[in-house]
Scaffold this active site. Sequence first.
Site, PDB file in Angstrom:
ATOM      1  N   ALA A   1      38.790  34.937  43.284  1.00 25.39           N
ATOM      2  CA  ALA A   1      38.581  33.871  44.268  1.00 25.39           C
ATOM      3  C   ALA A   1      39.906  33.435  44.884  1.00 25.39           C
ATOM      4  CB  ALA A   1      37.872  32.689  43.618  1.00 25.39           C
ATOM      5  N   TYR A   2      40.918  33.299  44.052  1.00 23.54           N
ATOM      6  CA  TYR A   2      42.251  32.937  44.555  1.00 23.54           C
ATOM      7  C   TYR A   2      42.760  33.999  45.531  1.00 23.54           C
ATOM      8  CZ  TYR A   2      47.259  31.845  44.461  1.00 23.54           C
ATOM      9  OH  TYR A   2      48.553  31.539  44.815  1.00 23.54           O
ATOM     10  N   ASN A   3      42.608  35.275  45.154  1.00 27.40           N
ATOM     11  CA  ASN A   3      43.025  36.351  46.054  1.00 27.40           C
ATOM     12  C   ASN A   3      42.328  36.244  47.402  1.00 27.40           C
ATOM     13  OD1 ASN A   3      44.404  37.275  43.827  1.00 27.40           O
ATOM     14  ND2 ASN A   3      43.330  39.218  43.658  1.00 27.40           N
TER      15      ASN A   3
ATOM     16  N   THR B   1      41.137  33.611  48.879  1.00 23.51           N
ATOM     17  CA  THR B   1      41.641  32.493  49.681  1.00 23.51           C
ATOM     18  C   THR B   1      42.985  32.819  50.303  1.00 23.51           C
ATOM     19  OG1 THR B   1      42.788  31.350  47.840  1.00 23.51           O
ATOM     20  CG2 THR B   1      40.456  30.816  48.204  1.00 23.51           C
ATOM     21  N   LYS B   2      43.825  33.530  49.572  1.00 19.72           N
ATOM     22  CA  LYS B   2      45.150  33.833  50.106  1.00 19.72           C
ATOM     23  C   LYS B   2      45.094  34.918  51.175  1.00 19.72           C
ATOM     24  CE  LYS B   2      47.460  30.711  47.967  1.00 19.72           C
ATOM     25  NZ  LYS B   2      48.082  29.600  48.735  1.00 19.72           N
TER      26      LYS B   2
END
Length: 254
Positions: free
Chosen positions: A158-160, A162-163
Amino acid sequence: MNPAIGLLQRKVVLVMGGSSGIGADAARVFALHGASVMLVARSEGPLRSIVRELAESGHEAAFAIGDVAVAADVARVVGATVERFGRLDGALNNAALTQAGRLDELSEDDFDRIMTVNVKGTWLCLREELRVMRAAGSGSIVNVSSVSGVRGGSGLGAYNATKHAVIGLTRSAAHDNGPIGIRVNAVAPGPIETPMLAKTRIAIPGGVEARIASTPLRRAGTGAEVGEAAAWLLSDRASHVSGVVLPVDGGLSA
């Protein structure tokens, strides 16, 4: 460094997510380069401490409380920056969350939360900053993405995502606003010694060390090193640079 020869002399720079980590360290760098800085975050205590530190060192700084995921807050703190300093020359959009776990392990609430802060929050910041800068006909913005925004990896899906999205917003904003002289870029840090990295070390045992071991420089970076890269992008020295994603990752993405 002598502020008289700083990259950001006489510029006003807004730092979203300025209470700790990359944001706080970058604000210190910007001040050393001669900028007047407005720091924004949700917690007053750390902001007040950093502003006091900068003021005691002879730098001009202020803070405002706000949540990047709340449209009214973002509009208010951008307005407060202009009210306090008279204009807005640059901005660093840094506020973000991380979320460990495989994509099939995440709850819907966790996924929504990280998307709201990291993606919607960046868009809200861009929207309000660009409104001010478009009226002035100039400005420079740096969004903080990540090496996770230019490559894949385990445990941070999920973090990937968003970035990667932050990079998409950056490139679109560069196209939309370049014709009137506004530049929009991103930095993509690798492992940086921050409170967020400390949480990732706990959430993914061994994961951070493995990334550092595969980094050509064989060490994590510092928030100040990210701040120096962002300072250059915000400065007039980078006057023909827009829409780029600048790795600050010790060679990890090479």
